[in-house]
Every structure is written in structure tokens, then in C-alpha cells.
Design a protein around this motif. Structure first.
Motif, PDB file in Angstrom:
ATOM      1  N   TYR A  48      -7.962   3.108  -5.144  1.00 38.71           N
ATOM      2  CA  TYR A  48      -8.137   1.501  -4.504  1.00 38.71           C
ATOM      3  C   TYR A  48      -9.603   0.724  -5.428  1.00 38.71           C
ATOM      4  O   TYR A  48      -9.786  -0.548  -5.429  1.00 38.71           O
ATOM      5  CB  TYR A  48      -8.393   1.919  -3.268  1.00 38.71           C
ATOM      6  CG  TYR A  48      -7.022   1.555  -2.668  1.00 38.71           C
ATOM      7  CD1 TYR A  48      -6.577   0.904  -3.538  1.00 38.71           C
ATOM      8  CD2 TYR A  48      -6.535   2.998  -2.784  1.00 38.71           C
ATOM      9  CE1 TYR A  48      -5.545   0.257  -1.879  1.00 38.71           C
ATOM     10  CE2 TYR A  48      -5.117   2.574  -1.891  1.00 38.71           C
ATOM     11  CZ  TYR A  48      -4.637   1.506  -1.749  1.00 38.71           C
ATOM     12  OH  TYR A  48      -3.058   1.262  -1.295  1.00 38.71           O
ATOM     13  N   ASP A  71      -7.793  -1.417  -8.142  1.00 38.22           N
ATOM     14  CA  ASP A  71      -7.376  -2.167  -7.884  1.00 38.22           C
ATOM     15  C   ASP A  71      -7.896  -3.457  -7.510  1.00 38.22           C
ATOM     16  O   ASP A  71      -7.726  -4.225  -6.785  1.00 38.22           O
ATOM     17  CB  ASP A  71      -6.196  -2.067  -6.803  1.00 38.22           C
ATOM     18  CG  ASP A  71      -5.513  -2.261  -5.606  1.00 38.22           C
ATOM     19  OD1 ASP A  71      -4.152  -2.697  -6.594  1.00 38.22           O
ATOM     20  OD2 ASP A  71      -4.759  -2.604  -4.939  1.00 38.22           O
ATOM     21  N   TYR A  72      -9.076  -3.186  -5.933  1.00 36.38           N
ATOM     22  CA  TYR A  72      -9.655  -3.971  -5.501  1.00 36.38           C
ATOM     23  C   TYR A  72     -10.334  -4.927  -6.721  1.00 36.38           C
ATOM     24  O   TYR A  72     -11.342  -6.211  -6.093  1.00 36.38           O
ATOM     25  CB  TYR A  72     -10.710  -3.493  -4.454  1.00 36.38           C
ATOM     26  CG  TYR A  72      -9.765  -3.517  -2.982  1.00 36.38           C
ATOM     27  CD1 TYR A  72      -9.164  -4.259  -2.446  1.00 36.38           C
ATOM     28  CD2 TYR A  72     -10.013  -1.788  -2.927  1.00 36.38           C
ATOM     29  CE1 TYR A  72      -8.515  -4.176  -1.696  1.00 36.38           C
ATOM     30  CE2 TYR A  72      -9.276  -2.104  -1.597  1.00 36.38           C
ATOM     31  CZ  TYR A  72      -8.640  -3.286  -0.558  1.00 36.38           C
ATOM     32  OH  TYR A  72      -7.648  -2.775   0.341  1.00 36.38           O
ATOM     33  N   SER A  73     -11.679  -4.052  -7.212  1.00 34.59           N
ATOM     34  CA  SER A  73     -12.073  -5.136  -8.394  1.00 34.59           C
ATOM     35  C   SER A  73     -11.714  -5.815  -9.511  1.00 34.59           C
ATOM     36  O   SER A  73     -12.242  -7.017  -9.752  1.00 34.59           O
ATOM     37  CB  SER A  73     -13.386  -4.052  -9.019  1.00 34.59           C
ATOM     38  OG  SER A  73     -12.195  -2.680 -10.321  1.00 34.59           O
ATOM     39  N   SER A  74      -9.953  -4.978  -9.427  1.00 38.09           N
ATOM     40  CA  SER A  74      -9.407  -6.441 -10.882  1.00 38.09           C
ATOM     41  C   SER A  74      -9.219  -6.909 -10.037  1.00 38.09           C
ATOM     42  O   SER A  74      -8.627  -8.815 -10.676  1.00 38.09           O
ATOM     43  CB  SER A  74      -8.262  -5.506 -11.625  1.00 38.09           C
ATOM     44  OG  SER A  74      -7.884  -5.060 -10.077  1.00 38.09           O
ATOM     45  N   ALA A  75      -9.193  -7.670  -8.646  1.00 42.41           N
ATOM     46  CA  ALA A  75      -8.810  -9.011  -8.174  1.00 42.41           C
ATOM     47  C   ALA A  75     -10.218 -10.030  -8.165  1.00 42.41           C
ATOM     48  O   ALA A  75     -10.007 -11.036  -8.583  1.00 42.41           O
ATOM     49  CB  ALA A  75      -8.674  -8.783  -6.785  1.00 42.41           C
ATOM     50  N   HIS A 121       0.652  -1.279  -0.031  1.00 42.61           N
ATOM     51  CA  HIS A 121      -0.437   0.440   0.133  1.00 42.61           C
ATOM     52  C   HIS A 121       0.950   1.502  -0.176  1.00 42.61           C
ATOM     53  O   HIS A 121      -0.059   2.768  -0.102  1.00 42.61           O
ATOM     54  CB  HIS A 121      -1.004  -0.048   1.643  1.00 42.61           C
ATOM     55  CG  HIS A 121      -1.769  -1.004   0.814  1.00 42.61           C
ATOM     56  ND1 HIS A 121      -3.406  -0.979  -0.227  1.00 42.61           N
ATOM     57  CD2 HIS A 121      -2.403  -2.513   1.637  1.00 42.61           C
ATOM     58  CE1 HIS A 121      -3.967  -2.046   0.450  1.00 42.61           C
ATOM     59  NE2 HIS A 121      -3.679  -2.493   1.506  1.00 42.61           N
ATOM     60  N   ASN A 130       1.628   2.453  -3.194  1.00 40.17           N
ATOM     61  CA  ASN A 130       0.125   2.605  -4.346  1.00 40.17           C
ATOM     62  C   ASN A 130      -0.472   3.826  -2.997  1.00 40.17           C
ATOM     63  O   ASN A 130      -0.330   4.867  -4.587  1.00 40.17           O
ATOM     64  CB  ASN A 130      -0.780   1.790  -3.740  1.00 40.17           C
ATOM     65  CG  ASN A 130      -0.879   0.434  -4.913  1.00 40.17           C
ATOM     66  OD1 ASN A 130      -0.440   0.007  -5.383  1.00 40.17           O
ATOM     67  ND2 ASN A 130      -1.454  -0.652  -3.376  1.00 40.17           N
ATOM     68  N   SER A 175     -13.098  -4.702 -14.801  1.00 42.05           N
ATOM     69  CA  SER A 175     -12.072  -3.269 -14.237  1.00 42.05           C
ATOM     70  C   SER A 175     -12.860  -1.781 -14.738  1.00 42.05           C
ATOM     71  O   SER A 175     -13.293  -1.027 -13.481  1.00 42.05           O
ATOM     72  CB  SER A 175     -10.752  -3.061 -13.780  1.00 42.05           C
ATOM     73  OG  SER A 175     -10.217  -3.329 -14.455  1.00 42.05           O
TER      74      SER A 175
END
Ligand SMILES: Nc1ncnc2c1ncn2[C@@H]1O[C@H](COP(=O)(O)OP(=O)(O)O)[C@@H](O)[C@H]1O
Ligand SMILES: [Mg+2]
Lengths: 235, 314
Positions: free
Chosen positions: B270, B273-277, B29, B32, B282
């Protein structure tokens, strides 16, 4: 003592296509006077003063202000020389506070920002509304704010384009008192339809018709002028 | 507490939080947030032109790219140190904005958008096709040895974070001071009513040019920092996408608010970042977020907060 000429226009011309909005106008303003500009709708009053303050470019003719040729000077520089204009159609910063509206005028000429802004608001009776968003003011108060912005510039020449349009009688009285206060430090050129206001305030009157000067003189002379009566006052 | 004290307290508190983050955040982080702070600096510059002065530019990638390549190529090809290269990048950003502004500011509205877009596109293509200098599409990877500033290794997590924070903090303080100054008031006046401003004696052209150049200096600084901190100088960073991104960050966080660009950039970063997980789409998530924004908070997050509760927020 002969009056000092503050502004001198010669052969001022502005056509819109075939329409002769302003056509060869000669015009003089004496320092410290209140001068009214009258004439029927579409006579070219707004266009004429727009040429003086630089909002509209001059096609022919010259303008001298305080001894200097300003014919080609951009509008914002004329404000710097001391020419202020208040719009016929209210133009304020509707989303800013009343304070910020006037502060923008005060900071242009320099001086203590907070004190001068409060003083300018005090003078027109808007002090208690300083933090209000200007767009939420009543129509009458917005007109007054527009005048306050012009006055806050402390101009040598204040051009007022139909300032009393839409004002209530009490507000008109306040307005008249204001204008009397600013002369002779400030010279006032007033476009006005309300003949009571004109006859009350003006020391001289110029009548425009079809882009040309029909007559210039004292209120009494204008009232007695047959051509003016025929064209405008309706006898 | 006076309004001025409150305003400074809030903004300094945000900086203090970011400072604490440098010690508390895990490495992932930290990288980031370092990136977000650099991009938020870019967005703060964009906000000065768009949010405060009302100049909807679609060409800021050129100014960001000028900083990025200005600094990157000096380091790579001329062996200039990171510090002077960064300064050159800042100047390059401001210079690019001045040249574009001199011409584009003769237009307004949609025409201004198109002219700025065309300038940026020309810049992008210039980068793409001058492969000898820019390595085109592939871009330049700046060697670790060249990324040293006053003895600190900029490729290491901690120095990188604090240089990013230093840049952001300088940008934030400068911007807060600017928008609360008389000059800032004139910028807002131009956004709100240009004709009225002109008839109060302000030269719209000169004032807008000044705002655009300040905006370009921010973009140049962010671009230079991006290249030096993350070691990559590539054409994609000067593409149209990088003109649109700061606009989106500013709209999300709140146009015409000092902290809005940080909020917008952080949230968007973010979100992706989170959705592409869990999805490859995304960008769809970003789109959905923007639709929600338009529906429920058209003035952005901080713009809405300001309207409702925090009238004093600059
Ligand atoms: N920008 C413009 N373009 C074309 N015609 C205009 C423009 N401004 C004013 N006019 C025309 O010029 C004439 C004079 O207008 P104006 O100066 O506003 O008159 P007044 O203020 O005396 O009512 C009108 O016929 C008006 O329609
Ligand atoms: Mg008129």
C-alpha cells in the motif's frame, strides 16, 4: 570386579601446522569414574577432548566408545551415543530463555519435555530463573546453565572443560556436589586448573604436557610423581 | 487465558479479519489484498529460512519461479487442471530448494548469499532464454478457461480472494504450529548458535536443509497460486527483485515473527500503491520507509512490539 572401560583412545593425534597439539595419546576411561585432565596452558587438553567429542577431526589414531569405533563419527552422532561436552568458553543461547536452553538438551534425548526441563533446572538451582533471557544471567549462573545443559542430555560421558573457571567458592562447592551426584551413572572427564577441586573429586588423574601424556594415576601417585612436579605442580 | 490460547486467539482473529475483508472490501482492494496474501505466504516461507533458522538466502526467486512456471507451464502446455498444477508447483518449489540447499548449505554467511544468488540468476536466465516454453520476457498469459478450481473461476474477484485466503491461512497455521514445536526451537537454536546446537546433538546440515525445503514449499505454493490467480507467468517474477522483496517484507514486519511477513507485505504494497498516485518515484518512498525502519525499529514492526510489550508473541 575389574572396571569396565567406557572409552579407549589409541595413538590419538592432532597437529596444527607444525604445532603438535595432541601427539599420540593413549587414554582409557573406566565406566563411572571421575577422571581429571590437567596440564599447563596450551598442553592440548581442550584439543584432546575435542577429538573425543568430535568437534575437531582426528588426524591419526582411534577412539572406541562403549565398544564401538567412533573415530570418524560426526559430533552430533556422538552426542546421540552419550558423549556430552561443555565448552571452556561459555556457549549458551544468549537470546533464548533459560528454559529453552535446557529444553533443547532434553528434547534431543526424548522424554517429557516440560517436567524434565524443570527438574534439570531444579537440580542446579536455576528453577526460579526459567523465564529469564540466558544472556542476562550473571557469569556464574551462565556457567551453571552450561553444565545443566550437559546434564540434561543424561550422557554416559560428561566432558567438562574448566567448569569452575570464574566461579565463586560457594558456587564451586555446589558444583562439586553436583558432580558427585551424577556418578556412577555418568562418567565424568574433567579439565580443571583448580587443584583443590581436582584432588577432591578425581579418582584418577591424567597429566598432559606438550600434547603428550606425562603420567596417569591416583591423586596420591600424581602428587608424588617427580616428572609431574617438575612440569606442572611446581614441586 | 493461557499463553497458548492467547497466541492462537490473536492469529485466528487476524484470519477472521481477512475473512470479513472478503465480504466488506471494495473490488479494487479485494484484488490488492488477495495479491498481498499470496505474497505474504511467500514471505512466511522466506521467514522460516531467514527469520527463524538464520539462513539469509538471496535466491528465493528461484523457488517462487519454480512454483510459478511449474504450475503455469503444465496448465498452458499440457492442459493440466489448476488443482494438480498447483500441487506440482508446490513440489517444484520444494525440489528446487532441496537441490540448491544440498550445495549452498556447505557454505555459510556471505558465501551462502552469493551461491543462492547465483543459482537464482541461472534459473532466471534459463527462463529468459527458453522462449519456446516460457515465452521469455513476455511471459505466459494463462487463459481464463484454464483457471478453474473445483468449479470456481479463479479470475473472478471473490473466488480469487478466498483461494488466496485459504492458502495464507494454511501457511499461517502450519507456520505457527512449526515454530512452536520442538523442531522450531531447534531452528532458532541454529540461528542463535550453530556450534552449541551441534554439540547438543543436532545435525546442522540436515536441519537447515529441512528448513530450506519447507521454505521452498511455501515459495512454490505462493508462486503457483500467483500464476493461477492472476493469470500471468513472467520472467520478471523470477528475477533478483523477487528474491529481495520477501527479505524486505520480512524485515519490515519483523523477522522471526509469525505475522510479520503479512504486516510487511501489506504495508509495503500500500505504500507503493498510494505513493505512486502522486509521484513516479515510489521506490524512493520505499527507501525512506526502510531508512526509518533501520533507525527506529531495526527488529521490524512486530519484532519491536514483541521486545517492548508482547513478549509472548511467536
Ligand atoms: N584451531 C586451532 N588452530 C591452531 N592452533 C590451535 C587450535 N586450537 C588449539 N591450538 C593450539 O594448540 C595448542 C593446545 O591448545 P589447547 O588444546 O587449547 O590447550 P589447553 O586446553 O591445554 O590450554 C595451543 O598451542 C593452541 O594455541
Ligand atoms: Mg583449554
Amino acid at each position: 570386579m575389574a572396571a569396565v572401560t567406557l572409552l579407549e583412545a589409541r595413538g590419538l593425534t592432532r597437529h596444527f601446522g607444525g604445532l603438535k597439539a595432541v601427539d599420540g595419546v593413549d587414554f582409557d576411561l573406566a565406566e563411572g569414574e571421575i577422571h581429571a585432565l590437567i596440564g599447563p596452558n596450551g598442553a592440548g587438553k581442550t584439543t584432546f577432548v575435542s577429538l573425543l567429542c568430535g568437534r575437531v577431526p582426528v588426524q591419526a589414531g582411534t577412539i572406541r566408545f562403549a565398544g564401538a569405533d567412533i573415530t570418524r563419527l560426526p559430533a552430533h552422532k556422538r552426542v546421540g551415543r552419550g558423549i556430552a561436552y561443555t565448552f571452556q568458553i561459555t556457549q549458551i543461547f544468549a537470546n533464548l530463555t533459560v528454559f529453552d536452553n535446557v529444553a533443547l538438551a532434553v528434547q534431543r534425548r526424548g522424554g517429557p519435555l516440560d517436567a524434565d526441563t524443570r527438574a534439570a533446572l531444579e537440580r542446579v538451582g536455576l528453577a526460579d530463573r526459567a523465564d529469564q533471557i540466558a544472556g542476562t544471567l550473571s557469569y556464574g549462573h551462565q556457567r551453571v546453565l552450561e553444565i545443566a545443559m550437559g546434564l540434561a542430555l543424561k550422557p554416559r560421558l560428561l566432558i567438562l572443560d574448566e567448569p569452575t573457571q570464574g566461579l565463586a567458592n560457594a558456587e564451586i562447592d555446589t558444583f562439586k556436589a553436583l558432580v558427585r551426584q551424577v556418578v556412577p551413572e555418568t562418567t565424568v572427564l574433567l579439565i580443571e586448573h583448580n587443584m583443590d577441586v581436582v584432588m577432591d573429586l578425581a579418582e584418577r588423574i591424567t597429566v598432559l604436557n606438550f600434547g603428550e601424556v606425562l603420567a596417569t594415576g591416583t591423586p596420591a601417585a600424581i602428587r608424588a610423581n617427580p616428572a609431574v612436579q617438575a612440569a606442572y605442580l611446581g614441586g | 487465558m493461557t499463553v497458548a490460547t492467547r497466541i492462537w486467539a490473536v492469529h485466528l482473529a487476524v484470519l477472521a479479519l481477512l475473512l470479513a475483508g472478503g465480504f466488506l472490501l471494495p473490488a479494487y482492494h479485494q484484488t490488492n489484498v488477495a495479491k498481498v496474501m499470496v505474497l505474504a505466504t511467500y514471505a512466511m516461507g522466506y521467514n522460516i529460512a531467514f527469520g527463524y533458522t538464520g539462513l539469509l538466502s538471496l535466491g528465493h526467486a528461484l523457488f517462487f519461479g519454480a512454483g510459478l512456471y511449474g504450475a503455469g507451464m503444465l496448465v498452458q502446455h499440457a492442459g493440466v487442471g489448476a488443482g494438480p498444477a498447483a500441487l506440482a508447483g508446490i513440489v517444484a518449489g520444494g525440489l528446487a530448494a532441496a537441490v540448491v540447499g544440498l550445495l549452498a548449505l556447505r557454505t555459510q554467511g556471505v558465501a551462502f548469499m552469493i551461491v543462492t544468488l547465483m543459482f537464482a540468476q541461472a534459473g532466471y536466465l534459463t527462463i529468459l532464454y527458453n522462449t519456446a516454453w516460457t515465452r521469455g520476457d513476455e511471459g505466459i498469459v494463462i487463459a481464463r478457461e484454464a483457471r478453474v478450481l473445483m468449479g470456481f473461476d479463479l479470475s473472478a474477484d471473490l473466488p480469487r480472494y478466498f483461494v488466496g485466503l485459504g492458502l495464507f491461512a494454511a501457511g499461517l497455521v502450519l507456520k505457527l504450529w512449526l515454530v512452536r514445536s520442538p523442531t522450531g526451537r531447534v531452528m532458532v537454536a541454529l540461528r542463535e548458535n550453530e556450534e552449541r546446537s551441534r554439540m547438543l546433538g543436532y545435525d546442522p546440515y540436515a536441519r537447515k536443509l529441512a528448513a530450506l525445503v519447507i521454505s521452498g514449499l511455501y515459495a512454490g505454493a505462493a508462486g503457483a497460486a500467483y500464476g493461477l490467480l492472476f493469470g500471468y507467468v513472467g520472467a520478471s517474477l523470477a528475477s533478483t527483485q523477487y528474491s529481495i522483496l520477501p527479505l524486505l517484507w520480512v524485515l519490515l514486519g519483523g523477522a522471526g515473527t509469525v505475522l510479520g511477513p503479512l504486516v510487511g507485505a501489506l504495508l509495503m504494497f500500500y505504500l507503493i500503491d498510494y505513493s505512486s498516485a502522486f509521484t513516479t518515484a515510489s521506490l524512493l518512498v520505499v527507501g525512506a520507509a526502510l531508512v526509518l525502519l533501520v533507525l527506529f525499529a531495526p527488529k521490524g514492526i512486530l519484532g519491536t512490539l514483541r521486545d517492548r510489550w508482547l513478549k509472548w508473541l511467536p
